[in-house]
Structures are given as C-alpha cells and as structure tokens.
Design an enzyme around this catalytic site. Structure first.
Site, PDB file in Angstrom:
ATOM      1  N   CYS A   2     -25.575  11.778  -7.965  1.00 11.57           N
ATOM      2  CA  CYS A   2     -24.653  12.729  -7.360  1.00 11.57           C
ATOM      3  C   CYS A   2     -23.494  11.977  -6.708  1.00 11.57           C
ATOM      4  CB  CYS A   2     -25.287  13.610  -6.285  1.00 11.57           C
ATOM      5  SG  CYS A   2     -26.760  14.460  -6.834  1.00 11.57           S
ATOM      6  N   ARG A  27     -21.387   9.894 -11.721  1.00  8.05           N
ATOM      7  CA  ARG A  27     -22.618   9.877 -10.926  1.00  8.05           C
ATOM      8  C   ARG A  27     -23.492  11.104 -11.192  1.00  8.05           C
ATOM      9  NH1 ARG A  27     -22.276   6.214  -6.902  1.00  8.05           N
ATOM     10  NH2 ARG A  27     -23.975   7.226  -5.804  1.00  8.05           N
ATOM     11  N   TRP A  71     -26.397  15.540 -10.073  1.00 12.10           N
ATOM     12  CA  TRP A  71     -27.366  15.147 -11.096  1.00 12.10           C
ATOM     13  C   TRP A  71     -28.714  15.587 -10.551  1.00 12.10           C
ATOM     14  CZ3 TRP A  71     -31.664  11.886 -11.482  1.00 12.10           C
ATOM     15  CH2 TRP A  71     -32.096  11.609 -12.788  1.00 12.10           C
ATOM     16  N   ASN A  95     -26.258  13.137  -1.343  1.00  7.22           N
ATOM     17  CA  ASN A  95     -26.649  12.299  -2.482  1.00  7.22           C
ATOM     18  C   ASN A  95     -27.871  11.512  -2.039  1.00  7.22           C
ATOM     19  OD1 ASN A  95     -25.383   9.122  -3.648  1.00  7.22           O
ATOM     20  ND2 ASN A  95     -26.858  10.450  -4.623  1.00  7.22           N
ATOM     21  N   GLY A  96     -28.977  11.662  -2.776  1.00  3.28           N
ATOM     22  CA  GLY A  96     -30.187  10.929  -2.409  1.00  3.28           C
ATOM     23  C   GLY A  96     -31.403  11.802  -2.615  1.00  3.28           C
ATOM     24  N   GLU A 461     -31.400  -2.906 -27.465  1.00  6.75           N
ATOM     25  CA  GLU A 461     -30.182  -2.334 -26.878  1.00  6.75           C
ATOM     26  C   GLU A 461     -29.530  -1.338 -27.850  1.00  6.75           C
ATOM     27  OE1 GLU A 461     -28.973  -1.949 -24.125  1.00  6.75           O
ATOM     28  OE2 GLU A 461     -26.842  -1.572 -24.389  1.00  6.75           O
ATOM     29  N   LYS A 465     -28.870   2.599 -26.980  1.00  2.59           N
ATOM     30  CA  LYS A 465     -27.523   3.182 -27.078  1.00  2.59           C
ATOM     31  C   LYS A 465     -27.566   4.430 -27.948  1.00  2.59           C
ATOM     32  CE  LYS A 465     -25.957   1.656 -24.778  1.00  2.59           C
ATOM     33  NZ  LYS A 465     -25.903   0.839 -23.598  1.00  2.59           N
ATOM     34  N   GLU A 468     -29.489   7.415 -26.272  1.00  2.00           N
ATOM     35  CA  GLU A 468     -28.925   8.051 -25.073  1.00  2.00           C
ATOM     36  C   GLU A 468     -27.694   8.902 -25.362  1.00  2.00           C
ATOM     37  OE1 GLU A 468     -27.376   5.697 -21.741  1.00  2.00           O
ATOM     38  OE2 GLU A 468     -27.019   4.046 -23.114  1.00  2.00           O
ATOM     39  N   HIS A 484     -47.451  -3.724 -38.071  1.00  2.00           N
ATOM     40  CA  HIS A 484     -48.650  -3.490 -37.252  1.00  2.00           C
ATOM     41  C   HIS A 484     -48.719  -2.052 -36.742  1.00  2.00           C
ATOM     42  CE1 HIS A 484     -49.817  -7.655 -37.439  1.00  2.00           C
ATOM     43  NE2 HIS A 484     -48.589  -8.006 -37.119  1.00  2.00           N
ATOM     44  N   LYS A 583     -24.338   7.813 -14.728  1.00  2.00           N
ATOM     45  CA  LYS A 583     -23.997   6.396 -14.841  1.00  2.00           C
ATOM     46  C   LYS A 583     -24.782   5.540 -13.859  1.00  2.00           C
ATOM     47  CE  LYS A 583     -21.464   2.993 -16.307  1.00  2.00           C
ATOM     48  NZ  LYS A 583     -21.866   2.515 -17.639  1.00  2.00           N
TER      49      LYS A 583
END
Ligand code: M6R
Length: 588
Positions: A2, A27, A71, A95-96, A461, A465, A468, A484, A583
């Site tokens: 947030c 955020r 968020w 925020n938190g 990576e 990418k 997401e 395997h 982010k």
C-alpha cells in the site's frame, strides 16, 4: 504494501494527493481513495481499481487531505475495504499489518462500536478516536502503543482540521515541506518536487504537521532533529515514448550496468569489504523473488571463481528455520526496494545473532540500507514495473564485481566484466526475436525453463517472470532433473526454453533438450553457441554474444524478460501491473 499520502497547505489537496498516488501505484493498485476536508465536512472518495478510477475526485475542494492505494491483505478488494477509513472524527490511511487486529476489534465491538470493513486498518481509527481528548498527536501515540505489527499511518481529525499526524513502525514514511504546503508519503517520488525538503521517519517516530511546522518526536514527545534526505526529481515515473515501464526498463539495462559498475568504482569501502569477505568464516545470502535468483547466481560465481562457499536462503524461510549464525558470519541481503519485509526480518534476526550485515540494494534511503553495516548500491534507477528486470542485471553486476575483486585478492584468475554494457545492448536487439516465439506460449497450458549451473539460475528467473505477468503456469528446472519427474508434464507442443551458455555442459543440457523434444515439446534455445541453433529439435533460438559463462546470466536473462513481456501482451495483460502483486512487498 500500500502507498499513503497526505497534504496540508495552500494548494487544493485533491490533485496533489492523486498525483502522489500515481507515483505510489507500484506499492499496490487494487483499490484507491482520498479524503479531503472542505472546511466543513470530510469528503471521502473510494473505488476499487487503479488510481485513475478516482480522477473525477480531482475537483474536490479543500486544502487538507489524505490518500491511499491498496494492496489487499486483510479483507477482499471492495470499496468498503479501501482506505481512508473513518471513525467518529478520525480519518486514516494505513500501510502495514496490525497483527493483533482481531483482539483489538473485539474490544471495540464490546464497547458497542460498529465496523464497516474487514480490514485490520479500521481498528486503528477506532483506537485513535477512543484515545482522542483534544490532542491528535497524543491520541496517535497512545493508539500506536496498543498495536502489534507494522504501520505507516497518516491521520486527520475533524476537530483539528489544520493538522495531520503520522507514525511509522516497520513501514516506510517520509514527511516534508513541498510547494506551498506540507506532505506525507510512503516514498520519495510521491513528494519529490523542486525545492521540497524531505525527512525520513524511523521506527517508533511520530510527526505532527500543521501550518508551516513539522514536529518530529518519539513516543515520549521528545523532539527529534533530522537531516533532510537527498533526492532527485528524476526518480518520478516517466514512460517517455514507451507503452510500458517494463519494456523501457529492459532497454535501460546497458546504462544501469555501466552506472552500477561506476558506482562500485567510486565506493571507497568496496575493496576493504571484499578483503573482509575473503576472510569471512561463513557467508549467508538472503533475498526474495528475483533478488533471490541474483543470490543463486552470486553463489555459483563465488564458488566457481573464488572457491568460496556460501549459502543462499529465501528470506521468508530463513527466519523460521532457526538459522545457524556462527561467529564470523557475514550475511548479504539483496533487494531492489530495500523494503521487503521478509528480507528485513531475516536481516534483523541475523543481526541479533551477531552477523555482520551487508546490503546490495537499489533504493538509497530504504530500511535495508539503513540497517546494514556495509551498503553497496546498485544503480538501476527507479524501477516501476512490478516485474523486476534491470534491477536484476544491476544486482548481478555488483555481485560479480565482488567476485572479481575477491578473486584478485585471493590471487585467482577471474573473467572480466568489461564489455557487458555493449553486449547487453546486443542481447536486447537479439532478444526481440522472441516475439516469434509468443504464439507457442500465449495459448500454452504451461511452460518450462531448463539449464544447468548458472543457466539453471536464469531458468528460474525466466519462469518467475513469465508466470508473474502472463499468468501462465511455468517451472524453472535443473535440466538434469527433468527426467526425474517433470518430464511427465511434457505434452505435444509444450514450450520448453533451454538456456545454454556453458560449453563444458552444453551437451549435457542438450540431452535434456532431446528428451523433451522426443516427447513432443517445442524447444526454444537461448545460447551463445551458433552450432546448437540449427538442430531439428530447436523450434527457434536467440543467439547471444559470447561472454564469460560464469557471468553470463547478465545477458541470458534478457531474452527471457522480453519473452515474458511479449507473452503478457499477447494474453491481454498489463505487464506493468500484474494481478495480485505489488512492487514492494512490505508485509510478511
Ligand atoms: O525489492 P526486492 O528486490 O526485495 O523484492 C523482492 C521480490 O519481491 C521481487 O523480486 C519480486 O519477486 C518481483 N516481482 C519479481 O519480478
């Protein structure tokens, strides 16, 4: 996560708040709201969705207000759960996470207080209202004393309409003087403008803003004097001619590699730090997401070039595994934002247990930069897209410079990092070819990325990418592990990307390519070896410039970043703002 903002001054507050919120959208962006006091009444506008959903609220009249981009953590994405939250004469943005929210809420409900949302934040408004006896700062301090968890709050009280009060505990917050007024924000870009003077609050600090005065204090109301922070307005998000920040940020990779190398050359602590590392008993590396993959690449290079062992931990796991922090442990935390809660928690734990903390971090005034004993800054500039791209390459540059310096101290030969800037530019140009791969990925059920050694770190990576931003299930895998178990998932036309930058193990990776191809997979190759590009089992390939294999992740990740970007577009997504993500992950 947030983002919170606040403004009090001579200008109309609403446009200032909305502009600030655009800068904080990274955020969180699932709902948004502002509250502006028009002199008589507090007007609250809240919507689900992006900041643009409240554009019409720009017209709101009033010179004081607070705003929030959310968020979701506690409670669904609904208008009711969007901030600001109000109770009685109090309005608040938060925020938190309030960890004891359920208990506090129960206590409020026992007093007969009604709640309108499912959020933990609303309870803070109730606590402040209960503690309010004519002094908002006092009420906020008292209320915060009851909260367990993390918070950055900006609070408005209708009984003191010329004042904003804020508090910080483990969520970033800055306050300052901007054009004709005072500002509060979660991050610098939301407040940065010409002539602004900004201060960063520390955990346990409070600020009262009124008239032209900013009073910063601790819980005992003792005044705290602060030095202003340095910032540049260039940090404000600007798309230029690009459609998306992610694509722009990939194009910035050559420049951030150069800037990060130059930054390390200027850092007078760097060589002493590398000497200390050479004598360190035990190196631990902690990070999350993409930064964790940088850590894996670093570990591989440290071991191969310097013969120095290191352990890499996912930060969110580190703190819950009772980690062994032996005497002489040096912990390196890697983070773009420097605000990732899991990484910070791991760092605090290691610090308590006696480790020396080094940070490789992009954001200058971040919590991580302030917690660490030694800080090495990457120079990736502001990264707006949620999917990390250029920050990964910048981290690798700094981490590999450490490897090269340690090798030289130890009298070992290290490959050079020279020329990577221009090779990265060539890799971007070559990587554009992945656009022809997109039809194979856009309609696929799943995709796989394989490699060995550092190629495997890049495969992880590439897979992160893709998932997401395209929402396509994918896995990054050690090429040798395919047989395997995961091979069972390969069906005709399943896209498989093989990364192949090391000649000594190229044939071994090609074995996995053959195994996948024989099961019908469409295999794509990212390599610097032309001879592997033409085989019948390869549907298409990207040919990269040759480079020292141990440092090759700087280049080989680029086509995978581009592949994720173009696949996301083809699937109709916004690559910059993937669903459910933000982010900067400032909650655990
Ligand atoms: O700011 P940080 O580097 O600490 O962030 C860590 C992760 O949250 C981040 O890398 C995340 O995985 C990205 N969205 C990946 O693209």
């Amino acid at each position: 996560m947030c983002g919170i903002v606040g403004y009090l001054g001579k200008r109309q507050a609403a446009p200032v708040l909305i502009e600030g919120l655009y800068q904080l959208e990274y955020r969180g962006y699932d709902s948004v709201g502002i509250a502006v006091f028009d002199g008589k009444k507090l007007r609250v506008v809240k919507k689900t969705g992006l900041v643009r959903e409240i554009e019409t609220a720009r017209q709101a009249v009033g010179r004081v207000g607070i705003g929030h981009t959310r968020w979701a953590t506690h409670g669904d994405v609904t208008v009711e759960n969007a901030h600001p939250h109000t109770y009685g004469n109090i309005a608040l943005v938060h925020n938190g996470i309030v960890e004891n929210a359920a208990k506090l809420r129960e206590e409020c409900e026992e007093r007969g207080e009604a709640f309108y949302s499912d959020t933990d934040s609303e309870v803070i408004a109730h606590l402040i209202a209960a503690e309010y006896h004519g002094d908002l700062l006092e009420a906020v301090i008292r209320a915060c004393g009851k909260i367990v968890g993390s918070y950055a709050v900006a609070v408005f009280c209708e009984d003191e309409p010329e004042r904003l009060v804020c508090a910080r505990m483990r969520s970033p917050l800055i306050v300052g003087r901007a054009k004709e007024g005072l500002v509060v924000a979660s991050d610098i870009p939301a407040a940065a403008e010409e002539g602004a003077v900004l201060y960063s609050l520390e955990d346990g600090e409070f600020a009262s803003l009124s008239g032209d005065e900013i009073f910063i204090c601790n819980a005992a109301k003792s005044k705290i004097k602060k030095e202003p922070i340095e910032f540049s307005e260039e940090g404000r998000a600007d798309l230029g001619a690009y459609r998306h920040f992610m694509r722009k940020e990939i194009d910035e990779i050559p420049v951030v590699l150069r800037d990060s190398r130059e930054e390390i050359a200027r850092n007078f602590c760097f060589s002493d730090f590398c000497k200390v590392l050479c004598q360190t008993e035990y190196i631990q590396i902690v990070a999350c997401g993409t930064a964790y993959h940088s850590g894996l690449c670093f570990q591989a290079a440290l071991e191969r070039v310097c013969r120095v062992p290191a352990d890499v931990f996912i930060a969110s796991e580190y703190r819950y595994m009772d980690p062994i922090v032996r005497k002489g442990t040096l912990l390196i935390a890697i983070s773009q934002s420097g605000e990732t809660a899991d990484t910070l928690a791991a760092v605090r734990l290691a610090k308590r247990r006696g480790a020396h903390i080094a940070a490789v971090v992009n954001v200058k005034y971040s919590s991580l930069a302030r917690l660490a004993d030694t800080v090495l800054f990457t120079q990736a500039g502001r990264e707006v897209a949620v999917a990390a791209t250029k920050s990964f390459n910048a981290q690798l540059m700094v981490l590999y410079l450490i490897v090269a310096a340690m090798a030289s101290i130890k009298g070992k030969r290290s490959p050079t990092l020279k020329g990577f800037e221009s090779k990265a530019a060539r890799a971007i140009a070559a990587g554009e070819a992945v656009q022809s791969w997109v039809p194979y990925f856009a309609g696929a059920k799943s995709a796989y990325f394989i490699g060995r050694g550092e190629d495997m770190c890049v495969a992880l990576e590439g897979s992160l990418k893709l998932k997401e931003i395209s929402y396509l299930p994918s896995e990054g895998y050690a090429a040798g592990e395919l047989k395997h178990g995961t091979l069972a998932l390969i069906e005709p036309y399943t896209p498989v990307v093989a990364v192949l930058m090391r000649r000594d193990i190229a044939e071994k990776t090609m074995n996995a390519v053959h195994e996948a191809y024989s099961r019908g997979a469409s295999v794509f190759l990212v390599t610097c070896f032309e001879e592997y590009c033409g085989g019948k089992e390869i549907t298409a390939s990207v040919l990269l410039p040759k480079c020292p294999p141990v440092f090759s992740p700087i280049l080989s990740v680029i086509p995978l970043q581009l592949l994720a970007y173009y696949t996301s577009l083809a699937r109709g997504n916004d690559p910059d703002k993937p669903r459910n993500l933000a982010k900067s992950v400032t909650v655990e």
